[in-house]
Design a protein around this motif. Sequence first.
Motif, PDB file in Angstrom:
ATOM      1  N   ARG A   1     -31.422  13.533 -93.801  1.00 46.81           N
ATOM      2  CA  ARG A   1     -30.655  14.569 -93.111  1.00 46.81           C
ATOM      3  C   ARG A   1     -31.324  14.938 -91.790  1.00 46.81           C
ATOM      4  O   ARG A   1     -32.545  14.798 -91.636  1.00 46.81           O
ATOM      5  N   PRO A   2     -30.538  15.451 -90.824  1.00 50.68           N
ATOM      6  CA  PRO A   2     -31.163  15.926 -89.577  1.00 50.68           C
ATOM      7  C   PRO A   2     -32.104  17.086 -89.860  1.00 50.68           C
ATOM      8  O   PRO A   2     -31.794  17.980 -90.656  1.00 50.68           O
ATOM      9  N   LEU A   3     -33.235  17.074 -89.215  1.00 52.38           N
ATOM     10  CA  LEU A   3     -34.218  18.122 -89.427  1.00 52.38           C
ATOM     11  C   LEU A   3     -33.858  19.391 -88.665  1.00 52.38           C
ATOM     12  O   LEU A   3     -34.186  20.502 -89.108  1.00 52.38           O
ATOM     13  N   PHE A   4     -33.177  19.247 -87.528  1.00 52.89           N
ATOM     14  CA  PHE A   4     -32.794  20.386 -86.693  1.00 52.89           C
ATOM     15  C   PHE A   4     -31.284  20.498 -86.659  1.00 52.89           C
ATOM     16  O   PHE A   4     -30.573  19.488 -86.609  1.00 52.89           O
ATOM     17  N   THR A   5     -30.795  21.749 -86.660  1.00 55.88           N
ATOM     18  CA  THR A   5     -29.367  21.982 -86.587  1.00 55.88           C
ATOM     19  C   THR A   5     -28.872  21.811 -85.164  1.00 55.88           C
ATOM     20  O   THR A   5     -29.617  22.029 -84.197  1.00 55.88           O
ATOM     21  N   SER A   6     -27.622  21.442 -85.037  1.00 56.71           N
ATOM     22  CA  SER A   6     -27.005  21.269 -83.716  1.00 56.71           C
ATOM     23  C   SER A   6     -26.283  22.522 -83.246  1.00 56.71           C
ATOM     24  O   SER A   6     -25.720  22.530 -82.153  1.00 56.71           O
ATOM     25  N   ALA A   7     -26.281  23.585 -84.050  1.00 50.87           N
ATOM     26  CA  ALA A   7     -25.602  24.829 -83.668  1.00 50.87           C
ATOM     27  C   ALA A   7     -26.320  25.457 -82.482  1.00 50.87           C
ATOM     28  O   ALA A   7     -27.545  25.617 -82.504  1.00 50.87           O
ATOM     29  N   PRO A   8     -25.590  25.846 -81.426  1.00 49.05           N
ATOM     30  CA  PRO A   8     -26.250  26.393 -80.234  1.00 49.05           C
ATOM     31  C   PRO A   8     -26.678  27.848 -80.373  1.00 49.05           C
ATOM     32  O   PRO A   8     -27.467  28.334 -79.562  1.00 49.05           O
ATOM     33  N   SER A   9     -26.165  28.569 -81.376  1.00 47.42           N
ATOM     34  CA  SER A   9     -26.501  29.982 -81.523  1.00 47.42           C
ATOM     35  C   SER A   9     -26.516  30.349 -82.999  1.00 47.42           C
ATOM     36  O   SER A   9     -25.936  29.649 -83.844  1.00 47.42           O
TER      37      SER A   9
ATOM     38  N   LEU B   1     -23.930  29.405 -87.052  1.00 42.55           N
ATOM     39  CA  LEU B   1     -24.523  28.767 -88.215  1.00 42.55           C
ATOM     40  C   LEU B   1     -23.609  28.919 -89.431  1.00 42.55           C
ATOM     41  O   LEU B   1     -23.015  29.980 -89.654  1.00 42.55           O
ATOM     42  N   THR B   2     -23.501  27.866 -90.226  1.00 40.98           N
ATOM     43  CA  THR B   2     -22.703  27.875 -91.444  1.00 40.98           C
ATOM     44  C   THR B   2     -23.585  27.486 -92.625  1.00 40.98           C
ATOM     45  O   THR B   2     -24.781  27.224 -92.468  1.00 40.98           O
ATOM     46  N   LYS B   3     -22.973  27.411 -93.790  1.00 40.86           N
ATOM     47  CA  LYS B   3     -23.723  27.025 -94.983  1.00 40.86           C
ATOM     48  C   LYS B   3     -24.219  25.585 -94.884  1.00 40.86           C
ATOM     49  O   LYS B   3     -25.209  25.230 -95.529  1.00 40.86           O
ATOM     50  N   ASP B   4     -23.522  24.765 -94.102  1.00 40.16           N
ATOM     51  CA  ASP B   4     -23.971  23.382 -93.928  1.00 40.16           C
ATOM     52  C   ASP B   4     -25.271  23.288 -93.139  1.00 40.16           C
ATOM     53  O   ASP B   4     -25.933  22.246 -93.158  1.00 40.16           O
ATOM     54  N   ASP B   5     -25.615  24.358 -92.425  1.00 36.25           N
ATOM     55  CA  ASP B   5     -26.838  24.352 -91.607  1.00 36.25           C
ATOM     56  C   ASP B   5     -28.050  24.866 -92.363  1.00 36.25           C
ATOM     57  O   ASP B   5     -29.155  24.906 -91.795  1.00 36.25           O
ATOM     58  N   THR B   6     -27.875  25.271 -93.617  1.00 38.89           N
ATOM     59  CA  THR B   6     -29.024  25.739 -94.379  1.00 38.89           C
ATOM     60  C   THR B   6     -30.006  24.592 -94.611  1.00 38.89           C
ATOM     61  O   THR B   6     -29.626  23.420 -94.655  1.00 38.89           O
ATOM     62  N   ASN B   7     -31.275  24.954 -94.735  1.00 39.79           N
ATOM     63  CA  ASN B   7     -32.366  23.989 -94.919  1.00 39.79           C
ATOM     64  C   ASN B   7     -32.513  23.058 -93.712  1.00 39.79           C
ATOM     65  O   ASN B   7     -32.911  21.903 -93.841  1.00 39.79           O
ATOM     66  N   THR B   8     -32.159  23.566 -92.545  1.00 35.76           N
ATOM     67  CA  THR B   8     -32.466  22.897 -91.281  1.00 35.76           C
ATOM     68  C   THR B   8     -33.177  23.914 -90.386  1.00 35.76           C
ATOM     69  O   THR B   8     -33.191  25.117 -90.680  1.00 35.76           O
TER      70      THR B   8
END
Length: 455
Positions: A98-106, A110-117
Amino acid sequence: MLLRSLLRATTAASPFKQSQWQLSICRGMASKAPKPAKPANPTKGKKPQSKFDPKEKKPEEMLAINPEFSVKEEAELRRRQLAEDEKNPALDVGPNGRPLFTSAPSLSLLTKDDTNTYFKFSMEELKEVLPEGLPLGMVKEFEESSRSALLVRQCFIDLRDNFRRAADPSLTVNCKAPKVRKQIVLDGPLSCGKSIALAMLVHWARREGWLVFYVPRGREWTHGGLFYKNPETGLWDTPVQAASILHDFLKFNKSCLQGLKCNILDPIPLGEGAGVGRPKSSDKMQISEETTLCQLVEAGLNNTHAAVGVVVRLRKELSKVTSVPVLFAIDQYNSWFTFTDFEEPVTVRSCRALHGREVATVNAFRSMMHEDMMVGAFSHSTAVGKLRQELPDVPADARICLPRYNLDEANTVCHYYLRQRLVRRGAFTEENWKKIFYLSNGNGTEMRYLVPFMR
């Protein structure tokens, strides 16, 4: 005759003494024998090989060759290696590819899919949005990992969504959604991320345009500085802390306060100033209809006699603001429910410790029995001690216990520390990072300390 007697005595000497005399002579001759010449040095004239070269050796080899290889030089080498790693995006891989860093800019997206990033912050932006100061745990995480990034946890997303629905009730369309709470107390074991979650919430709220009263060090309200008893209120005034409170509040919110006018026009009583006693002329400060909240705060900063009164009035004024959501965020909130650093003389030989509720500024902001949005975070690093479950002036269902890292979060955290070169890749295995997790019991600070010891 004398010569003849000496010769007879010499010839009559024992054979043992003669042999001993001859052996001593041989030893003396052997010691005077010339030493053999040393063979010529075949490497004479060649340049000796350098003991270590920092550009060609690994840090482990440098430490083995040169014990004086300092921690500072090792940190500089790690910094250069991390700068080279930034050019290789293939290293930004977390557990299971999985990607280690989220792509969300702010933080708002962030959503539940961004947890553990991990969410990347900019230090310039953090200092701009949180000018009051960053939590100590966040500062240590950034320093030791050499990157300003934080783990996105499900507990933060739930906390953000709760206050988002509290500010806009129209978002609560799902009957199965959790109950909206306007007052929350963040509790949990040591180093579970309470202060970091609160700071991230303040960052999100301010980027959404909210007016946030953020106190990153609530313990300072009850420790240090001057204190005087106000005979009119019976509470204790702390003008030094009050001036600091107003100064911090004005740092980020000045532009917003300039557009908000005062709703309470009653005069503000003046008290003792910091080291200057009570005012000699008027004992009240007048408020006009055109006075803005920014002018009110600046008046408290310019007049030490009015500092405490302005802080108390500011709490009432903020509860009447309706044009913009208002959030009170207090870190080290538990220090307001115990005794302070101040003492009142009782007799010539005894003093009485003052409780937090007796301090005027704490008394004005501590209560959660209102309709304003407020969140307080306990801090177990301030040695306050364990408080009872039901706190005065706090709703019974306000306390939320934040957990430490679970197994999935610890997996991501260890992969992140591997990415930041806190552990050697050859030593990083699933068995080793699980040992770190179980040994620390999910304590984030202890995990960061133990990860470099993987072997």
